[in-house]
Write an enzyme that holds these catalytic residues in place. Sequence first.
Site, PDB file in Angstrom:
ATOM      1  N   HIS A 180       0.864  -1.236  -0.270  1.00 14.26           N
ATOM      2  CA  HIS A 180       0.096   0.063   0.133  1.00 14.26           C
ATOM      3  C   HIS A 180       0.757   1.195   0.007  1.00 14.26           C
ATOM      4  CE1 HIS A 180      -3.467   2.315   1.070  1.00 14.26           C
ATOM      5  NE2 HIS A 180      -4.200   1.557   0.465  1.00 14.26           N
ATOM      6  N   LYS A 182       2.892   4.350  -1.223  1.00 15.74           N
ATOM      7  CA  LYS A 182       2.925   5.576  -2.401  1.00 15.74           C
ATOM      8  C   LYS A 182       4.056   6.426  -2.398  1.00 15.74           C
ATOM      9  CE  LYS A 182      -2.268   5.288  -1.666  1.00 15.74           C
ATOM     10  NZ  LYS A 182      -2.250   4.514  -0.474  1.00 15.74           N
ATOM     11  N   ASP A 187      16.425   9.952  -9.319  1.00 16.61           N
ATOM     12  CA  ASP A 187      18.060  10.435  -9.649  1.00 16.61           C
ATOM     13  C   ASP A 187      18.843  10.343  -8.003  1.00 16.61           C
ATOM     14  OD1 ASP A 187      17.767  10.640 -12.195  1.00 16.61           O
ATOM     15  OD2 ASP A 187      17.806  12.901 -12.196  1.00 16.61           O
TER      16      ASP A 187
END
Length: 239
Positions: A180, A182, A187
């Site tokens: 779950h 996010k 870079d």
Amino acid sequence: MSQNQGNLLDQLRFEIKQSIADEYLVKSEKRNIKSLLISLAPDKQLSDLLRSEVFDLAQAHVNNDNYAAILKWVEDLNKLILSVQKNDADISERVYFSPGESCLNAILHQIQSSINVIEICLFTISDNRISDALVSRHKLGTKVKIITDNDKIYDQGSDIDFLFSQGIPIKVDNTDNHMHHKFALFDKSYTLTGSYNWTRSAERYNHENIVISNSNDIFKAFDKEFNKLWNELTDYGQI
């Protein structure tokens, strides 16, 4: 921006466009561009904009024959821009909210400004605008890796199968539990996190948020979690 800064920026953009003509950044071009950059003293926001414009130029010029040369041109210019970027603590963390395009545009900008590595750990991806931007960067040589949840890949509109078909490596949590997270890493420097799922619904209807930070400590913590999951989870092609 003052008139003098505007003139410097116009001249810099002209020099950058000229430098791609022979698909190689020669020493004299490097000197001229670096001199202009030093005079301009770009902050992070302007630096990110310039790097995004460099990518757009590269995308317009790249083909199968000049791919390696254009990639080297992008890398060299990116190093030049970052070498003179002015540190500005006021923009080290940026916060965006939805509904509306604020979060979407911030995500797209971060993708388009990245050169070397994009590592994504998301519950679901179904916004074609973001997926197309990821594929574009992948084709330019940016290493894109995605971790997602196995249940959500079967949702209507999921872009995971499309992203995998374009050659982007993907791993999934193949258990009854949910992956779950996010967050995304760019870079080896920037961390993007928050409640925002990369979906049309999040942009159009939901009250969501993202934060983008250049904190090294925050990056290291998320990078450790990403690598842990990447080593533990299942290759998408094996489910």
